[in-house]
Write an enzyme that holds these catalytic residues in place. Structure first.
Site, PDB file in Angstrom:
ATOM      1  N   HIS A  63      19.225 -12.823   3.330  1.00  0.00           N
ATOM      2  CA  HIS A  63      19.817 -12.538   4.651  1.00  0.00           C
ATOM      3  C   HIS A  63      21.334 -12.556   4.578  1.00  0.00           C
ATOM      4  CE1 HIS A  63      19.714 -12.033   8.948  1.00  0.00           C
ATOM      5  NE2 HIS A  63      20.513 -13.071   9.133  1.00  0.00           N
ATOM      6  N   TYR A 133      23.835  -4.021  10.902  1.00  0.00           N
ATOM      7  CA  TYR A 133      23.772  -3.626  12.312  1.00  0.00           C
ATOM      8  C   TYR A 133      25.024  -2.961  12.847  1.00  0.00           C
ATOM      9  CZ  TYR A 133      25.943  -8.245  13.300  1.00  0.00           C
ATOM     10  OH  TYR A 133      26.755  -9.346  13.346  1.00  0.00           O
ATOM     11  N   HIS A 219      16.380  -6.725  15.624  1.00  0.00           N
ATOM     12  CA  HIS A 219      17.382  -7.793  15.537  1.00  0.00           C
ATOM     13  C   HIS A 219      16.846  -9.156  15.943  1.00  0.00           C
ATOM     14  CE1 HIS A 219      20.700 -10.353  16.990  1.00  0.00           C
ATOM     15  NE2 HIS A 219      21.377  -9.826  15.984  1.00  0.00           N
ATOM     16  N   HIS A 244      15.604 -12.051  13.346  1.00  0.00           N
ATOM     17  CA  HIS A 244      16.154 -13.373  13.683  1.00  0.00           C
ATOM     18  C   HIS A 244      15.236 -14.021  14.718  1.00  0.00           C
ATOM     19  CE1 HIS A 244      20.399 -11.499  13.051  1.00  0.00           C
ATOM     20  NE2 HIS A 244      20.286 -12.410  12.124  1.00  0.00           N
ATOM     21  N   HIS A 281      15.766 -17.861  10.021  1.00  0.00           N
ATOM     22  CA  HIS A 281      16.061 -19.161  10.657  1.00  0.00           C
ATOM     23  C   HIS A 281      14.775 -19.903  11.038  1.00  0.00           C
ATOM     24  CE1 HIS A 281      20.195 -17.920  10.619  1.00  0.00           C
ATOM     25  NE2 HIS A 281      20.001 -16.960  11.514  1.00  0.00           N
ATOM     26  N   ASP A 332      23.701 -15.337   5.072  1.00  0.00           N
ATOM     27  CA  ASP A 332      23.918 -15.008   6.479  1.00  0.00           C
ATOM     28  C   ASP A 332      25.370 -14.646   6.804  1.00  0.00           C
ATOM     29  OD1 ASP A 332      23.576 -14.668   9.160  1.00  0.00           O
ATOM     30  OD2 ASP A 332      22.817 -16.663   9.592  1.00  0.00           O
TER      31      ASP A 332
HETATM   32 ZN    ZN Z   1      21.832 -13.263  10.755  1.00  0.00          ZN
END
Ligand code: ZN
Length: 468
Positions: A63, A133, A219, A244, A281, A332
């Site tokens: 990620h 994104y 997303h 996410h 997460h 991330d």
């Molecule tokens: Zn993220």
């Protein structure tokens, strides 16, 4: 500055290597066309063999938002007292991200992404799942080519040599219940037709990049309505699906208010979550939720450094593993980039929670070994890579540790991994081969000078333009 092809049909030799069935000594790995063509153990080094040190299978970074690398270290202040949002943990982070979104064009994003990818390789990652994104121009207008920025991400992968799993993100709403998008989200937004075009263009781009994989990334449940989410598996076409979920308590509360269910609970009930899915997460989960994720064989994408930086919370990793759960690690926000950093913090967060040592170890393996094995397998699954590890047929994605340093004195087998993850200074990763090319030598990426120079210029343009 594209990497030059290297000759194939050559051999690497290591004093030890972590093979799928465990440690082996004096290992020669034969390479052909970027893949592992043979593995011999207990053999002497030949004069022509490259390599040395202790070899590990390359790790997937499952990620990343690469452009956020340039914001690292700039978001550690609180918002002004009394101002709207001052009590919001994300205030300073979000304000700075909007500045980057206002000023980061294709050149800047490619330059920043290349540095992040380069640092991933130097930190022991050989593949990245880029959760991409930024689709539109700073004005919010679509680019002539909807995959303009996706193409820049692929260029950064080509420049650095990292393996790429490209995850174009579908983003349509500002909150649960299909709320219209906000101005600050104008660079992310597509409709479903535009998104299908984008995924198709990403497949074209990936076809020109060795070993690239394309998946899709709805997303979050905040940004994607149920009817839109339902279209994602067919767009993924067998590739990975990342989302996410349950990163913060407020998201859980908002989801409960919207649907009466918690985010992971909602996904398990309404989406075909299976081994193709990676839930990023999943921090705030009940026992029923983590057991559900384990049963479905989905990967939980843990990003311990970013989750700590943002104050998200701690995933119940030890319980999840005891139920056979699968996880991988991601960088991330890229505030700090390294395999050792993520795995160390993952274990320490569990120790601080449970108030005991060696939480992630098991009866067969030390803590470092158990963490590494599981994150490596879970990462490959989340990246959509079938053959991974130091085995014939897999990509020759290999990380070697220089064990001549004092942190490794007298260590062998699992203690080498433990000493790297918990006790070695930075720089223990000496060489990294990605698809058979040695892209990191002596701890330094072979294109670092050029990538760094381009990055510096890009960041100065973003931070200095407009008199800010
Ligand atoms: Zn993220």
């Amino acid at each position: 500055m594209t990497l030059q092809p290297q000759p194939v049909d050559r051999s690497l030799w290591f004093q030890a290597a972590l093979l799928p069935d465990g440690w082996a000594q004096s290992v020669r790995i034969g390479l052909a066309n970027g893949r592992i063509a043979g593995v011999e153990t207990g053999v002497e080094r030949d004069a022509g063999d490259e390599g040395g040190g202790v070899a590990l299978p390359g790790m997937t970074n499952l990620h990343s938002h690469a452009f956020q690398r340039a914001m690292a270290g700039l978001t550690e202040a609180r918002g002004p007292e009394g101002q709207a949002g001052a009590d919001d943990d994300f205030w300073s982070w979000r304000a700075l991200m909007y500045r980057f979104l206002d000023r980061g064009g294709p050149e800047e994003i490619e330059a920043i992404t290349a540095l992040a990818f380069l640092e991933m390789l130097e930190g022991g990652f050989t593949r990245v799942c880029e959760f991409h994104y930024l689709h539109n121009a700073p004005s919010g207008q679509a680019y002539d080519d909807i995959a303009e920025i996706a193409g820049r991400v692929a260029s950064a992968a080509r420049t650095t040599g990292i393996g790429l799993t490209l995850l174009p993100v579908f983003y349509a709403h500002a909150g649960f219940g299909g709320q219209p998008p906000a101005h600050g989200q104008r660079r992310f937004i597509t409709d479903l037709d535009g998104f299908a075009d984008l995924v198709g263009r990403c497949r074209d781009i990936a076809a020109g990049l060795d070993g690239a994989v394309v998946g899709v990334a709805p997303h979050s449940l905040r940004a994607v309505a149920p009817s839109e989410l339902a279209t994602m598996p067919s767009l993924a076409d067998g590739g990975p699906i990342h989302i996410h979920v349950a990163e913060q308590v407020r998201e859980v509360d908002d989801c409960l208010a919207w649907s009466g269910a918690r985010p992971v609970e909602w996904l398990l009930d309404h989406a075909p979550v299976d081994a193709r899915w990676c839930l990023i997460h999943s921090t705030h989960v009940t026992e029923a939720e983590w057991r559900g994720l384990a049963d479905r064989k989905a990967v939980v994408g843990l990003c311990p450094v970013t989750e700590a930086n943002l104050g998200d919370g701690v995933f119940p990793a030890a319980d999840f593993l005891s139920a056979g759960g699968r996880f991988g690690i991601g960088t991330d926000s890229n505030v700090q980039i390294g395999v050792a950093d993520e795995l160390r913090l993952l274990e320490y967060s569990q120790r601080l929670t449970h108030r005991r040592r060696a939480v992630m170890a098991d009866a067969r393996r030390s803590t470092g070994r158990a963490l590494y094995d599981q994150a490596q397998a879970g990462g490959a699954q989340a990246a959509g890579v079938d053959a991974a590890g130091l085995a014939v047929g897999a990509f020759a994605d290999i990380v070697s540790l220089d064990v001549s340093g004092v942190a490794f004195a007298g260590r062998s087998r699992d203690a080498v991994l433990d000493s790297w993850l918990f006790a070695a200074p930075r720089g223990a990763v000496s060489s990294v081969w990605r698809a058979g090319r040695e892209v990191v030598k002596g701890g330094r990426h072979v294109a670092r000078d050029q990538v760094e120079a381009r990055y510096r210029q890009a960041v100065l343009r973003i931070l200095n333009e407009g008199g800010a």
